[in-house]
Every structure is written in C-alpha cells, then in structure tokens.
Design a protein around this motif. Structure first.
Motif, mmCIF file in Angstrom:
data_model
loop_
_atom_site.group_PDB
_atom_site.id
_atom_site.type_symbol
_atom_site.label_atom_id
_atom_site.label_comp_id
_atom_site.label_asym_id
_atom_site.label_seq_id
_atom_site.Cartn_x
_atom_site.Cartn_y
_atom_site.Cartn_z
ATOM 1 N N PHE A 47 30.143 39.583 50.922
ATOM 2 C CA PHE A 47 28.920 39.448 50.166
ATOM 3 C C PHE A 47 29.088 40.031 48.766
ATOM 4 O O PHE A 47 29.840 40.982 48.571
ATOM 5 N N VAL A 48 28.388 39.454 47.817
ATOM 6 C CA VAL A 48 28.411 39.972 46.451
ATOM 7 C C VAL A 48 27.218 40.902 46.268
ATOM 8 O O VAL A 48 26.100 40.565 46.655
ATOM 9 N N ARG A 49 27.456 42.063 45.711
ATOM 10 C CA ARG A 49 26.391 43.028 45.475
ATOM 11 C C ARG A 49 26.692 43.758 44.179
ATOM 12 O O ARG A 49 27.771 43.594 43.590
ATOM 13 N N SER A 50 25.758 44.573 43.709
ATOM 14 C CA SER A 50 25.978 45.364 42.500
ATOM 15 C C SER A 50 26.056 46.836 42.871
ATOM 16 O O SER A 50 25.323 47.315 43.741
ATOM 17 N N ARG A 51 26.959 47.560 42.207
ATOM 18 C CA ARG A 51 27.150 48.988 42.424
ATOM 19 C C ARG A 51 27.051 49.711 41.092
ATOM 20 O O ARG A 51 27.436 49.188 40.055
ATOM 21 N N LYS A 52 26.573 50.944 41.134
ATOM 22 C CA LYS A 52 26.299 51.678 39.904
ATOM 23 C C LYS A 52 27.547 51.948 39.071
ATOM 24 O O LYS A 52 27.519 51.914 37.860
ATOM 25 N N LYS A 53 28.657 52.219 39.726
ATOM 26 C CA LYS A 53 29.845 52.624 38.981
ATOM 27 C C LYS A 53 30.805 51.454 38.812
ATOM 28 O O LYS A 53 31.112 50.746 39.762
ATOM 29 N N CYS A 54 31.300 51.254 37.599
ATOM 30 C CA CYS A 54 32.285 50.214 37.327
ATOM 31 C C CYS A 54 33.681 50.803 37.524
ATOM 32 O O CYS A 54 34.121 51.644 36.748
ATOM 33 N N ARG A 55 34.331 50.370 38.583
ATOM 34 C CA ARG A 55 35.676 50.840 38.907
ATOM 35 C C ARG A 55 36.620 49.655 38.893
ATOM 36 O O ARG A 55 36.315 48.608 39.462
ATOM 37 N N GLY A 56 37.762 49.827 38.278
ATOM 38 C CA GLY A 56 38.640 48.688 38.043
ATOM 39 C C GLY A 56 39.491 48.267 39.208
ATOM 40 O O GLY A 56 40.705 48.179 39.073
ATOM 41 N N ASP A 57 38.895 48.009 40.379
ATOM 42 C CA ASP A 57 39.695 47.443 41.457
ATOM 43 C C ASP A 57 39.495 45.927 41.482
ATOM 44 O O ASP A 57 38.659 45.374 40.771
ATOM 45 N N TRP A 58 40.276 45.252 42.310
ATOM 46 C CA TRP A 58 40.277 43.792 42.267
ATOM 47 C C TRP A 58 38.943 43.195 42.675
ATOM 48 O O TRP A 58 38.613 42.073 42.271
ATOM 49 N N LYS A 59 38.126 43.914 43.453
ATOM 50 C CA LYS A 59 36.853 43.373 43.940
ATOM 51 C C LYS A 59 35.744 43.429 42.880
ATOM 52 O O LYS A 59 34.657 42.912 43.105
ATOM 53 N N ARG A 60 36.001 44.050 41.735
ATOM 54 C CA ARG A 60 34.980 44.175 40.688
ATOM 55 C C ARG A 60 35.435 43.636 39.339
ATOM 56 O O ARG A 60 34.740 43.803 38.344
ATOM 57 N N THR A 61 36.586 43.005 39.294
ATOM 58 C CA THR A 61 37.077 42.453 38.023
ATOM 59 C C THR A 61 37.304 40.957 38.205
ATOM 60 O O THR A 61 38.157 40.537 38.985
ATOM 61 N N PHE A 62 36.531 40.172 37.487
ATOM 62 C CA PHE A 62 36.396 38.739 37.746
ATOM 63 C C PHE A 62 37.132 37.889 36.710
ATOM 64 O O PHE A 62 37.220 38.240 35.533
ATOM 65 N N PHE A 63 37.614 36.745 37.186
ATOM 66 C CA PHE A 63 38.209 35.723 36.331
ATOM 67 C C PHE A 63 37.234 34.548 36.210
ATOM 68 O O PHE A 63 36.255 34.449 36.960
ATOM 69 N N PHE A 64 37.561 33.634 35.292
ATOM 70 C CA PHE A 64 36.725 32.454 35.064
ATOM 71 C C PHE A 64 37.578 31.204 35.235
ATOM 72 O O PHE A 64 38.705 31.129 34.748
ATOM 73 N N GLY A 65 37.032 30.226 35.977
ATOM 74 C CA GLY A 65 37.798 29.054 36.367
ATOM 75 C C GLY A 65 38.156 28.137 35.219
ATOM 76 O O GLY A 65 37.354 27.917 34.301
ATOM 77 N N ASP A 66 39.371 27.579 35.287
ATOM 78 C CA ASP A 66 39.831 26.630 34.266
ATOM 79 C C ASP A 66 40.499 25.410 34.893
ATOM 80 O O ASP A 66 41.284 24.720 34.249
ATOM 81 N N ASP A 67 40.192 25.166 36.183
ATOM 82 C CA ASP A 67 40.741 24.039 36.943
ATOM 83 C C ASP A 67 42.199 24.230 37.358
ATOM 84 O O ASP A 67 42.797 23.322 37.943
ATOM 85 N N LYS A 68 42.779 25.397 37.081
ATOM 86 C CA LYS A 68 44.147 25.664 37.523
ATOM 87 C C LYS A 68 44.141 26.542 38.772
ATOM 88 O O LYS A 68 44.693 26.178 39.804
ATOM 89 N N TYR A 69 43.493 27.700 38.678
ATOM 90 C CA TYR A 69 43.422 28.607 39.821
ATOM 91 C C TYR A 69 42.078 28.511 40.540
ATOM 92 O O TYR A 69 41.959 28.897 41.697
ATOM 93 N N ALA A 70 41.090 28.017 39.845
ATOM 94 C CA ALA A 70 39.752 27.831 40.410
ATOM 95 C C ALA A 70 39.062 26.736 39.608
ATOM 96 O O ALA A 70 39.411 26.485 38.453
ATOM 97 N N PRO A 71 38.081 26.035 40.214
ATOM 98 C CA PRO A 71 37.392 24.976 39.482
ATOM 99 C C PRO A 71 36.773 25.479 38.182
ATOM 100 O O PRO A 71 36.386 26.636 38.061
ATOM 101 N N ARG A 72 36.658 24.588 37.235
ATOM 102 C CA ARG A 72 36.078 24.897 35.934
ATOM 103 C C ARG A 72 34.648 25.431 36.089
ATOM 104 O O ARG A 72 33.899 24.989 36.950
ATOM 105 N N SER A 73 34.307 26.418 35.271
ATOM 106 C CA SER A 73 32.963 27.010 35.213
ATOM 107 C C SER A 73 32.629 27.866 36.439
ATOM 108 O O SER A 73 31.459 28.178 36.657
ATOM 109 N N THR A 74 33.623 28.234 37.224
ATOM 110 C CA THR A 74 33.375 29.121 38.350
ATOM 111 C C THR A 74 33.737 30.561 37.975
ATOM 112 O O THR A 74 34.432 30.809 36.994
#
Length: 225
Positions: A76-103
C-alpha cells in the motif's frame, strides 16, 4: 487547465504534492501536456529518483512510501512524516522503457529481489519495477471502506490480482487504496498529469529553501530493506 496551473487556494491541502528533492543523475522536465519527460542518467538509465511530498492541512509535509510485503515487495502507498532515502520512498517517472509513460514507479533493489526469489522457492519471480495502481473492490470492499489488517492483507493477496483495471479517472475509484503493482500490468497502472501549483511569492521562496537542502532529508539510497 493543467497547462496553466492551479491556484494553491483552489486545491485541498491534502491533494497538493511536490516532487523533490531529486537525485542529480539525469534530468526531469515537464512538457506542455503535463507529462514528465525523463533524460536518462549515466549511472542510472531510468533517470532521477525523487521524493514525493504531500502537503498536509496543518502545513506539515510527509513523503510518500510503499509498504512492501514479504513475498513480492509490493504494498500500500501511504505518507510518512520523515523523508528517508530508501528505495520505497524515492520514485522514478515512466518513459516507456522501464515503466509506461506518465507513470510513477519504484525500483526494487537487485539484492532484495534475489533474496525474495530464493526465500520463496523455484519459479518465484519478483519484478524490478512497480507502479502506482488502485486496489480492486474485490480486495478492498465496495468503495474501499472495509476495515482490514493491512500487513496480513499484503502477505496473502496475489499482487497480480489485487489491482483494478484503471478506466476513466481516479474519481471512478473514489475510496479505494493506492497500491503498487508490477509495471508490466499496463492496463492496471495509473497514468499521471503533473500540474503546477500557483503559490504566493513567500511560499515559492520556502520551496526553494527546501530544495537547497535546508530541511532534513536525503536522496542517498539505503537498500537494506
């Protein structure tokens, strides 16, 4: 309307999200249609990874994260008060190569994928990229308002079956939880438009301060869990 932006006073505070800080490998730009265009990085061909910060009604901010389960690293996606740089809180944006565009998607570290596949036996495959999706009514109850044990639900729900096919807009799925699902399920992932929020000058200055690193947080990635 998404090309010109919206006034901050016309949007509920809980519906305002900010992108950043982001890693410096690669580049992100927003085109006139509200899509994020990705320039691949040297070390990371998927481009920059970013925090996505939710502005609360009390003025406090929290970072989005995916609560991963024990078998597929989905959740599930949720929000947490502290921004910690682990993989579950740092997001990429789709470009049709690794994920569909606009995702919006996450990359599960290779070591974690290998560990999960070994722990769950031969034939168990963990997809490397997981995207935002909507929990289907079958698992959430009509309207998504049924009480359930979140941790238990994640461990027993088939990630390929729990996401609903996304048709129309998110308003058609009002009340259902946002989850992550393998990005290869293209009919189930959410496509996003990114809209500028028009804010008074003093609020713009505060945003610049945050991006200069004057608040706590880092995009250096901790991949241990």
């Amino acid at each position: 309307w998404y090309r010109q932006g919206v006034n901050v006073n016309d949007v509920l505070a809980d519906n305002i999200f900010h992108i950043g800080r982001c890693s410096s490998d690669g580049n992100l730009t927003r085109d006139a249609n509200g899509e994020i265009l990705v320039t691949p990085g040297v070390d990371n061909p998927a481009g920059p990874r970013c925090f996505i910060r939710q502005q609360g009604g009390d003025g406090e901010e929290a970072c989005l994260e995916s609560v991963s389960n024990s078998t597929h690293a989905l959740g599930f996606v949720r929000s947490r008060k502290k921004c910690r740089g682990d993989w579950k809180r740092t997001f990429f944006f789709g470009d049709d190569k690794y994920a569909p565009r606009s995702t919006i998607h996450l990359m599960i570290p290779r070591g974690k994928r290998q560990r999960l596949e070994e722990e769950n036996g031969e034939g168990h495959k963990v997809e490397s990229h997981i995207c935002f999706a909507v929990l289907s009514n079958e698992f959430s109850g009509a309207g998504g308002d049924v009480d359930f044990d979140e941790e238990k639900s994640q461990d027993t729900t088939d990630p390929f079956e729990s996401a609903a096919a996304v048709k129309g807009t998110l308003q058609d799925h009002d009340g259902n939880r946002i989850i992550t699902t393998p990005c290869i399920q293209k009919d189930k992932v959410i496509e996003w438009l990114f809209v500028p929020i028009l804010a008074p000058i003093n609020e713009v200055d505060e945003e610049r301060d945050w991006n200069r690193g004057e608040r706590e947080g880092s995009t250096e990635i901790d991949n241990d869990d």
